[in-house]
Design an enzyme around this catalytic site. Structure first.
Site, PDB file in Angstrom:
ATOM      1  N   ASP A 123       0.866  -1.230  -0.123  1.00  0.00           N
ATOM      2  CA  ASP A 123       0.107  -0.068  -0.061  1.00  0.00           C
ATOM      3  C   ASP A 123       0.785   1.424   0.148  1.00  0.00           C
ATOM      4  OD1 ASP A 123      -2.412  -1.452   0.166  1.00  0.00           O
ATOM      5  OD2 ASP A 123      -2.308  -1.580   2.408  1.00  0.00           O
ATOM      6  N   ASP A 141      -7.349  -1.392  -4.356  1.00  0.00           N
ATOM      7  CA  ASP A 141      -8.270  -0.916  -3.494  1.00  0.00           C
ATOM      8  C   ASP A 141      -9.212   0.140  -3.912  1.00  0.00           C
ATOM      9  OD1 ASP A 141      -6.855  -2.760  -1.775  1.00  0.00           O
ATOM     10  OD2 ASP A 141      -5.795  -1.085  -0.847  1.00  0.00           O
TER      11      ASP A 141
END
Length: 169
Positions: A123, A141
């Site tokens: 991330d 995401d």
């Protein structure tokens, strides 16, 4: 009876491929240019911060012994297969729902790649207000969330509105 792929919702899978390419490319760039947990402020409420997530959204189950990697990989594969079957059963003219499914599939496969190759999801998008940081996330995401929002939106449309959204004219 088999129907031509071009006439089904699978025609929109190109969008999933684009999501996977953008997601993996962006993560590779971050991993090549950042040390783990390194953070670079870009604007007053947004940083690029390299982090790894061994769980799911909001690090759900991240502290477990490693079984969750395979559990979430199985979920990603299962959801992708189910959505591809749904796309196959729909027509190519049902653009909104097929684009939504393609975004979800692309996001699921982008994160699946990370789980299988890196053992965790990488991330890097870090939004914050003062000292409160929203959980760090990635482009996969974002695609999953947009796809899910479109599925919900499509569910609220009346049959007349659905025809208008899906009309090729």
């Amino acid at each position: 009876m088999n129907k031509p792929i071009c006439s089904t919702g699978l025609r929109w899978l190109w969008l999933a491929v684009v999501v996977v390419i953008l997601d993996i490319s962006s993560k590779q760039w971050v991993m090549a240019h950042f040390a783990l947990y390194e953070s670079v402020p870009l604007i007053p409420f947004f940083n690029l911060t390299y982090a790894q997530n061994f769980g799911a959204a909001f690090s759900f189950l991240a502290d477990k012994s490693g079984w969750q990697r395979w559990f979430f990989a199985g979920i990603a594969i299962g959801i992708s297969v189910v959505l591809m079957v749904m796309m196959y059963r729909s027509t190519a003219k049902q653009r909104l729902i097929n684009c939504a499914y393609a975004l979800i599939i692309g996001g699921a496969l982008g994160n699946l790649y990370d789980r299988l190759v890196h053992g965790a999801v990488n991330d890097f998008l870090d939004f914050y207000i003062n000292n409160w940081h929203f959980p760090t996330f990635n482009l996969a995401d974002v695609a999953i969330c947009i796809g899910a929002a479109l599925v919900i939106f499509e569910g609220f449309l009346s049959p007349v509105e659905k025809n208008a959204v899906n009309n090729d004219e």
